[in-house]
Scaffold this motif. Sequence first.
Motif, mmCIF file in Angstrom:
data_model
loop_
_atom_site.group_PDB
_atom_site.id
_atom_site.type_symbol
_atom_site.label_atom_id
_atom_site.label_comp_id
_atom_site.label_asym_id
_atom_site.label_seq_id
_atom_site.Cartn_x
_atom_site.Cartn_y
_atom_site.Cartn_z
ATOM 1 N N GLY A 65 -10.510 53.512 5.700
ATOM 2 C CA GLY A 65 -10.127 55.286 5.264
ATOM 3 C C GLY A 65 -11.095 56.336 4.964
ATOM 4 N N PRO A 66 -11.117 56.198 3.690
ATOM 5 C CA PRO A 66 -11.416 57.075 3.092
ATOM 6 C C PRO A 66 -13.377 57.604 3.654
ATOM 7 N N ASN A 67 -13.942 56.342 3.900
ATOM 8 C CA ASN A 67 -15.048 57.108 4.224
ATOM 9 C C ASN A 67 -14.762 57.592 5.892
ATOM 10 N N LEU A 68 -14.188 57.781 6.551
ATOM 11 C CA LEU A 68 -13.801 57.808 7.583
ATOM 12 C C LEU A 68 -13.318 59.716 7.706
ATOM 13 N N ALA A 69 -12.363 60.156 6.259
ATOM 14 C CA ALA A 69 -12.129 61.274 5.508
ATOM 15 C C ALA A 69 -13.302 61.663 5.389
ATOM 16 N N ARG A 70 -14.218 61.186 4.672
ATOM 17 C CA ARG A 70 -14.947 61.727 4.008
ATOM 18 C C ARG A 70 -16.317 62.672 5.198
ATOM 19 N N ASN A 71 -16.437 61.427 5.766
ATOM 20 C CA ASN A 71 -17.739 62.083 6.830
ATOM 21 C C ASN A 71 -17.143 63.153 8.054
ATOM 22 N N PHE A 72 -15.783 62.561 8.626
ATOM 23 C CA PHE A 72 -15.412 63.952 9.019
ATOM 24 C C PHE A 72 -14.525 65.256 8.118
ATOM 25 N N ASP A 73 -15.137 65.374 7.421
ATOM 26 C CA ASP A 73 -14.471 66.342 6.507
ATOM 27 C C ASP A 73 -16.376 66.679 6.328
ATOM 28 N N ALA A 74 -16.961 65.753 6.088
ATOM 29 C CA ALA A 74 -18.703 66.557 5.819
ATOM 30 C C ALA A 74 -18.870 67.623 7.376
ATOM 31 N N LEU A 75 -18.342 67.362 8.598
ATOM 32 C CA LEU A 75 -19.329 68.144 9.738
ATOM 33 C C LEU A 75 -18.824 69.019 9.929
ATOM 34 N N PRO A 76 -19.550 69.904 10.032
ATOM 35 C CA PRO A 76 -19.506 71.583 10.077
ATOM 36 C C PRO A 76 -18.075 72.140 10.872
ATOM 37 N N ASP A 77 -17.895 71.148 11.901
ATOM 38 C CA ASP A 77 -17.308 71.741 12.766
ATOM 39 C C ASP A 77 -15.587 70.637 12.828
ATOM 40 N N ALA A 78 -15.695 70.464 11.393
ATOM 41 C CA ALA A 78 -14.052 70.096 12.258
ATOM 42 C C ALA A 78 -13.610 70.238 10.062
ATOM 43 N N ASP A 79 -12.575 70.106 10.254
ATOM 44 C CA ASP A 79 -11.422 70.713 9.360
ATOM 45 C C ASP A 79 -10.844 69.322 9.084
ATOM 46 N N LEU A 80 -10.638 68.576 7.711
ATOM 47 C CA LEU A 80 -9.510 67.744 7.324
ATOM 48 C C LEU A 80 -8.358 68.561 7.433
ATOM 49 N N ARG A 81 -7.265 69.008 7.895
ATOM 50 C CA ARG A 81 -6.511 69.050 7.155
ATOM 51 C C ARG A 81 -4.983 68.060 6.635
ATOM 52 N N TRP A 82 -5.150 67.481 7.068
ATOM 53 C CA TRP A 82 -4.534 66.074 6.404
ATOM 54 C C TRP A 82 -4.388 65.045 6.511
ATOM 55 N N VAL A 83 -4.138 64.178 5.330
ATOM 56 C CA VAL A 83 -4.066 62.762 5.088
ATOM 57 C C VAL A 83 -2.893 62.041 4.885
ATOM 58 N N VAL A 84 -2.683 61.144 5.733
ATOM 59 C CA VAL A 84 -1.216 59.756 5.913
ATOM 60 C C VAL A 84 -1.742 58.406 5.727
ATOM 61 N N ASP A 85 -0.608 58.168 4.815
ATOM 62 C CA ASP A 85 -0.844 57.298 4.033
ATOM 63 C C ASP A 85 0.733 56.999 3.497
#
Lengths: 329, 329, 329, 329
Positions: free
Chosen positions: D5-25
Amino acid sequence: MGYWGPNLARNFDALPDADLRWVVDASEEQLDRVRTRFPGARMTTSLDEALADAAVEAAVIATPVPTHPALALRCLAAGKHVFVEKPLAVSTADASEVVAAARDAGRTLMVGHLLEYHPGLNQLKELADSGELGQIHYIYGNRLNLGKLRADENALWSLGAHDVSVVLRLAAEEPVECSAAGQSYMREGVEDVVFCFLRFESGLVAHLHLSWLDPHKERRFTVVGAKKMATFDDMQPERKLTVYDKGFDQDFQNYGEYIARSGDVWSPRVPNDEPLRIECRHFLDCVREGTEPRSGGESGLRVVRVLEELQRSLDEQSSRPSGRAPSAV
Amino acid sequence: MGYWGPNLARNFDALPDADLRWVVDASEEQLDRVRTRFPGARMTTSLDEALADAAVEAAVIATPVPTHPALALRCLAAGKHVFVEKPLAVSTADASEVVAAARDAGRTLMVGHLLEYHPGLNQLKELADSGELGQIHYIYGNRLNLGKLRADENALWSLGAHDVSVVLRLAAEEPVECSAAGQSYMREGVEDVVFCFLRFESGLVAHLHLSWLDPHKERRFTVVGAKKMATFDDMQPERKLTVYDKGFDQDFQNYGEYIARSGDVWSPRVPNDEPLRIECRHFLDCVREGTEPRSGGESGLRVVRVLEELQRSLDEQSSRPSGRAPSAV
Amino acid sequence: MGYWGPNLARNFDALPDADLRWVVDASEEQLDRVRTRFPGARMTTSLDEALADAAVEAAVIATPVPTHPALALRCLAAGKHVFVEKPLAVSTADASEVVAAARDAGRTLMVGHLLEYHPGLNQLKELADSGELGQIHYIYGNRLNLGKLRADENALWSLGAHDVSVVLRLAAEEPVECSAAGQSYMREGVEDVVFCFLRFESGLVAHLHLSWLDPHKERRFTVVGAKKMATFDDMQPERKLTVYDKGFDQDFQNYGEYIARSGDVWSPRVPNDEPLRIECRHFLDCVREGTEPRSGGESGLRVVRVLEELQRSLDEQSSRPSGRAPSAV
Amino acid sequence: MGYWGPNLARNFDALPDADLRWVVDASEEQLDRVRTRFPGARMTTSLDEALADAAVEAAVIATPVPTHPALALRCLAAGKHVFVEKPLAVSTADASEVVAAARDAGRTLMVGHLLEYHPGLNQLKELADSGELGQIHYIYGNRLNLGKLRADENALWSLGAHDVSVVLRLAAEEPVECSAAGQSYMREGVEDVVFCFLRFESGLVAHLHLSWLDPHKERRFTVVGAKKMATFDDMQPERKLTVYDKGFDQDFQNYGEYIARSGDVWSPRVPNDEPLRIECRHFLDCVREGTEPRSGGESGLRVVRVLEELQRSLDEQSSRPSGRAPSAV
């Protein structure tokens, strides 16, 4: 008729336009060992007897290196063409004398620098000449194994004769600087490991790492060009020749900076033809057509000159009384 | 806070008994880049500000090599223990001054010769010391890749600092002869490929092949002993250390003859511990206990002395007017 | 006297206590090709003529596989001991008949399962039997190359006969389940690639990947035991046998969890003795001493039984009308 | 927020046109572990809270496989686009339901079949489609290591999900026959080693060798075509893709005979771009443009269908009472 002689005899014997008429060896015992393998040849311990045979056109010499010049001169004096194993001699003076004798006699003289007949190294040579690699920056050879110790030849002469002939052929010029360093461990005065450094007028540099006291088995040349790089690796069953689209490119955004380029890797097919057979056939062709062999006398002389120069450097280093110590602080 | 500094900062920060209190860099921009990664540390462009903090016990220096001595002297003068990246300096004179200053100040001085903390090389060292390999005949290192060109350091200083520290540690003596040869292709005066030869009093010989202009990627040491041979190969994901039961044995039937022995091959497990972490912990341990680091000042000085000597040989090697030492930044 | 026959003839001829008296081939032409190589043997196209020679004690059969049983029976009927190339037959029924005939005649019957005489595989067998690997979980073989297409044998019979004999020897039990899948590309009904799966009563499993239509050249067995793992890799010039201290250990802190262990890797020396020579000598020893050969008739019958079962599975595997067994020549 | 999960979160977060708004666990503890790494995101244990946020356009699911379908359905029901880790589900029924829901909701559904975004496998796919290899005869995959034992997934589902997605993409058809065999050694009922065989209508065949109990580490696909062969080897640092000009040519002198051709070997450069970054970007692109992802729902469903079919075959073999023994003679 030691280790290598029978291979030459067998190959020449198998060529359709050659007849193996005589096998000469100083030892009756050695002759007996090969008698049944060459039923068409006569065996003798007298070189003169064989040379007296007018039907003999060419002689093939595979004896200890120090005996090469005298034997070659006798064969040439008898009007025979001569194939002599590598290296041609252990001194430039002797090698020059044989070359001169062959020229005066109008006979073909060829030295058995086998690697020059390897299809893979020929492709490497063509590749380098084609300009595809760009200007050749440097070449290095690794010839390592746990090999046969020799009492009479050090690693430079035993292994390096191969590499020097290849380097000279690729360089197509003679070095202006030859230095070597090494060490003898198993027998005093017979170096088991030798490192050689050659510098050429054009800026080309070559390095050889030679050893018969090594855990690895390597027989490899690496050529680094300004555009591409290439490796000939004789230990690979396939992919003997590999071309790397690698190097540094100018960074046009930052003047004076370079970017590493690591592109395609390509191993062209190398024909499986046996180098020894090609070499033997080449000698016959040269004899028949009167052309200069690829590894003819002059070429063999150049190899001896470099080996001699490297040996001189090797001798100097060991005679230096203490080496040069880093200055104590 | 260039390429390597953050790795050191991160590792020291992660150690339980170290506190990263300050990050110092001449550039505000560089500090900004790492600010969020070290939330517990204060950022400054003023070394004096950090040194004035009495709570700071030790300084870690990862700057361009020529600046090492002056910075280390300032930190020592402020009473701090000092970890400085390799090599300690670009001249023996400078390195000696730092070593003397640390001794006089009674402070720990350690040089970041990372490979000396690699578990695999430590096993190799123990193996060599145990006598299992027999007397060490020679060592050679291959450090080749298509790497980052550097404007201010040649391949000898950039790559060879690693290998020289390892060779000196394995040899446990200083060389009596240092010679080098190389060539610069990409930038005038900055050698891209360098060959080094070291000879030691005991008969031990070492050779280094260093290049950042090569199609292969090699990071390897080979140690040839009288009884066995060993290789440390850092490019292997497993089997980093391999011991070969290879060598020549006396032939008891033929006096003076040798028989090649090619026996078991053995790769002991090498722990996966990260060398950088081990290195950082070692520095803290030495500071706390007041012990001399494995790669302490004296040891770092010996490396500089050999590099300087090799550079001198490189400069002399040809008539080129300007073999340039990395000190000329 | 096709491809393999001369190798057997040469090896038996070279053994001190064997005399090659006759060479039999249906074709005069083939006999002519080898006449000079075996000057001490008489050549004939009549098997009966050779069998009538009372001085002949044993016959060596290297003919197309479907002819093995009938020829073996004739030789046994004439009172000769019999060495027959692998596999013994293309059906269990035929193989059984030969085994029974040898038993009744009190003659030695040996099948040429060459790999069973490879020193490296014998060491692997000893290792497995010693318990050092723990209980053997599974074995898999990879026999891949770009090889010689055969019109009369598919990859299962041509390549798999090797692997099945080795697997049965290592397993020391017979499989309770045999399944195979494959496909023919170059010739209809002759599979170029075959995958085999064997399950044994003990829980042991074996898998074979056989192909003569592959870019890689592999000849390898991997044995996974409960404690350690091992590989026999016949393509390695050295390190043919390698033992890996790898596996999973109980995690004593977390009941039911396992920790991967990746320890030492060890390649014991494998003698260089030629398997074919060992095999030939073994046959002579068995004949002389009246002992059962390692790859005797019963053993060869077990191989045929498994191959036949695998072929049945291959035939069933799809609705293809004509999965062809090699018996259909 | 387990391993992946953190790998996906980090990669999406790093993309310019994506905003990581929530982390759910589900676990507060897990959220705490990653809190500082994603300072811009809010942490919650309530999926509903995050789904209620109208600004959230898409959800990324990286949870245990059996929970995929229910979670995906909830996200789709809330009007979000969905990226779900591979495999989509453990049954075709469940997977179909999710695919249908996405279609009905008009939302993008993408499954994280990472290898389909590897630049080297894309080049292999282009190569195969270009016809340069000729008709593809067969494909085989080797995914072996000494890996992490899993209690809840066998080697088929854990490792094979990768390979099946690649094989289906290369084949561009669905198999008509799926069979598997394997064995569980470490945990009852959880196969550690599985062999799979797939047959396609076109004659194409595929084989997978999957194991986390192996001394070797292999991640490799081999594609054998009628004209050329190719390998994708993810363990190679360079030369991930290699094309072999190998195969059999008609022998025009002997009708019906074939000659093996072993020509050039070529490794085109494969860009170093990280597959995970490409995958994440692809999802965003598909969401924005409303296009079907390369590994969209339908594609993910096809993978589940094949895995389910292979699992059924695996279950059948182990429920067979005795296996089929070779008939005793």
